[in-house]
Design an enzyme around this catalytic site. Sequence first.
Site, PDB file in Angstrom:
ATOM      1  N   LYS A  20     103.836  11.097  22.930  1.00 27.82           N
ATOM      2  CA  LYS A  20     103.557   9.663  22.866  1.00 27.82           C
ATOM      3  C   LYS A  20     104.732   8.929  22.210  1.00 27.82           C
ATOM      4  CE  LYS A  20      98.548  10.567  22.597  1.00 27.82           C
ATOM      5  NZ  LYS A  20      97.286  10.201  21.892  1.00 27.82           N
ATOM      6  N   TYR A  60      93.397   6.631  30.370  1.00 25.48           N
ATOM      7  CA  TYR A  60      92.369   6.614  29.319  1.00 25.48           C
ATOM      8  C   TYR A  60      91.098   5.890  29.765  1.00 25.48           C
ATOM      9  CZ  TYR A  60      95.330   8.626  25.604  1.00 25.48           C
ATOM     10  OH  TYR A  60      96.086   9.463  24.828  1.00 25.48           O
ATOM     11  N   PHE A  68      88.797   0.835  19.968  1.00 21.71           N
ATOM     12  CA  PHE A  68      90.238   1.067  19.791  1.00 21.71           C
ATOM     13  C   PHE A  68      91.021   1.005  21.105  1.00 21.71           C
ATOM     14  CE2 PHE A  68      88.322   5.409  19.967  1.00 21.71           C
ATOM     15  CZ  PHE A  68      89.007   5.930  21.060  1.00 21.71           C
ATOM     16  N   THR A 102      91.856  15.596  17.297  1.00 21.69           N
ATOM     17  CA  THR A 102      92.325  14.225  17.522  1.00 21.69           C
ATOM     18  C   THR A 102      92.723  13.545  16.209  1.00 21.69           C
ATOM     19  OG1 THR A 102      90.781  14.087  19.369  1.00 21.69           O
ATOM     20  CG2 THR A 102      91.665  12.005  18.534  1.00 21.69           C
ATOM     21  N   ARG A 113      99.467  18.368  15.404  1.00 23.14           N
ATOM     22  CA  ARG A 113      98.950  17.194  14.695  1.00 23.14           C
ATOM     23  C   ARG A 113      98.725  17.501  13.216  1.00 23.14           C
ATOM     24  NH1 ARG A 113      94.621  15.563  19.428  1.00 23.14           N
ATOM     25  NH2 ARG A 113      95.946  14.145  20.644  1.00 23.14           N
ATOM     26  N   ASN A 123      98.988   9.921  16.944  1.00 23.48           N
ATOM     27  CA  ASN A 123      98.831  11.378  16.865  1.00 23.48           C
ATOM     28  C   ASN A 123      99.735  12.164  17.825  1.00 23.48           C
ATOM     29  OD1 ASN A 123      97.447  10.767  19.164  1.00 23.48           O
ATOM     30  ND2 ASN A 123      95.491  11.651  18.527  1.00 23.48           N
ATOM     31  N   HIS A 126      99.582  14.027  23.721  1.00 22.01           N
ATOM     32  CA  HIS A 126      98.363  14.116  24.528  1.00 22.01           C
ATOM     33  C   HIS A 126      98.325  15.456  25.258  1.00 22.01           C
ATOM     34  CE1 HIS A 126      95.194  13.257  27.413  1.00 22.01           C
ATOM     35  NE2 HIS A 126      95.994  13.810  28.318  1.00 22.01           N
ATOM     36  N   GLU A 137      95.097  14.168  35.749  1.00 18.66           N
ATOM     37  CA  GLU A 137      96.233  13.593  35.024  1.00 18.66           C
ATOM     38  C   GLU A 137      97.576  14.029  35.626  1.00 18.66           C
ATOM     39  OE1 GLU A 137      95.300  14.648  30.961  1.00 18.66           O
ATOM     40  OE2 GLU A 137      93.521  13.358  30.984  1.00 18.66           O
TER      41      GLU A 137
HETATM   42  P1  IDP Z   1      92.441  13.484  22.347  1.00 19.97           P
HETATM   43  O1  IDP Z   1      93.776  12.799  22.493  1.00 19.97           O
HETATM   44  O2  IDP Z   1      92.448  14.478  21.224  1.00 19.97           O
HETATM   45  O3  IDP Z   1      91.920  14.048  23.641  1.00 19.97           O
HETATM   46  P2  IDP Z   1      90.442  11.354  22.634  1.00 19.97           P
HETATM   47  O4  IDP Z   1      89.124  11.328  21.923  1.00 19.97           O
HETATM   48  O5  IDP Z   1      90.423  11.600  24.106  1.00 19.97           O
HETATM   49  O6  IDP Z   1      91.396  12.377  21.864  1.00 19.97           O
HETATM   50  O7  IDP Z   1      91.142   9.947  22.334  1.00 19.97           O
HETATM   51  C1  IDP Z   1      92.279   9.565  23.047  1.00 19.97           C
HETATM   52  C2  IDP Z   1      93.283   8.954  22.111  1.00 19.97           C
HETATM   53  O8  IDP Z   1      92.754   7.737  21.608  1.00 19.97           O
HETATM   54  C3  IDP Z   1      93.608   9.781  20.866  1.00 19.97           C
HETATM   55  O9  IDP Z   1      94.574  10.769  21.088  1.00 19.97           O
HETATM   56  C4  IDP Z   1      94.094   8.713  19.917  1.00 19.97           C
HETATM   57  O10 IDP Z   1      95.462   8.359  20.172  1.00 19.97           O
HETATM   58  C5  IDP Z   1      93.203   7.543  20.274  1.00 19.97           C
HETATM   59  N1  IDP Z   1      92.047   7.514  19.382  1.00 19.97           N
HETATM   60  C6  IDP Z   1      90.923   8.267  19.450  1.00 19.97           C
HETATM   61  N2  IDP Z   1      90.083   7.979  18.461  1.00 19.97           N
HETATM   62  C7  IDP Z   1      90.669   6.999  17.748  1.00 19.97           C
HETATM   63  C8  IDP Z   1      90.276   6.264  16.585  1.00 19.97           C
HETATM   64  O11 IDP Z   1      89.213   6.468  16.000  1.00 19.97           O
HETATM   65  N3  IDP Z   1      91.174   5.336  16.145  1.00 19.97           N
HETATM   66  C9  IDP Z   1      92.346   5.079  16.772  1.00 19.97           C
HETATM   67  N4  IDP Z   1      92.746   5.756  17.859  1.00 19.97           N
HETATM   68  C10 IDP Z   1      91.926   6.698  18.337  1.00 19.97           C
END
Ligand code: IDP
Length: 156
Positions: A20, A60, A68, A102, A113, A123, A126, A137
């Site tokens: 990212k 997404y 968010f 995550t 991470r 983070n 992806h 994807e």
């Molecule tokens: P993942 O990337 O571990 O699969 P997902 O739940 O699919 O996690 O969420 C996608 C992305 O959305 C995360 O990688 C992160 O960048 C963002 N995200 C998820 N939860 C939060 C949050 O609570 N606050 C801010 N960003 C979030």
Amino acid sequence: GDAWTGMPGSITERSFFAIKPDGLQRGLVGEVMSRFERKGWKLVGLKMLTPGRQLVERHYEEHADKDFFEKLLDYMCSGPVVAMVWEGHNVIAGGRKLLGATNPLEAGAGTIRGDLCTNAGRNLVHASDGPESARREIELWFSREETVQWGRATDP
Ligand code: IDP
């Protein structure tokens, strides 16, 4: 089809990963890619781009109703990302393991991470979360011609 997106459950399983914008800003591209190489997976697709909003919205789409979501789109479109397809044994589930949870607070030490970031909103990387999303994807980010089929002496 001929499954250029990979054959889940085989050694030609493929998954989609993206470093990212914070990964590029922080100069962690080599560090992240190195961990995948050392694991033993094979790089079969690689490109750099600043994604447009539409692409990230589709990527997404499952999070469209989250509070968010808009911030996530801003973040992902804020600069270049490195989009990758890696191939190998258990690369889908194993790729998730290498990333860690995550929320970096819950990501174990030794994970990307867990070791390298502090904030779920920044983070770093992806990874597809299952065979269906891996296929979706890869098809979303790459064309078939942009992926490479190549052999290594260690593959057999
Ligand atoms: P993942 O990337 O571990 O699969 P997902 O739940 O699919 O996690 O969420 C996608 C992305 O959305 C995360 O990688 C992160 O960048 C963002 N995200 C998820 N939860 C939060 C949050 O609570 N606050 C801010 N960003 C979030």
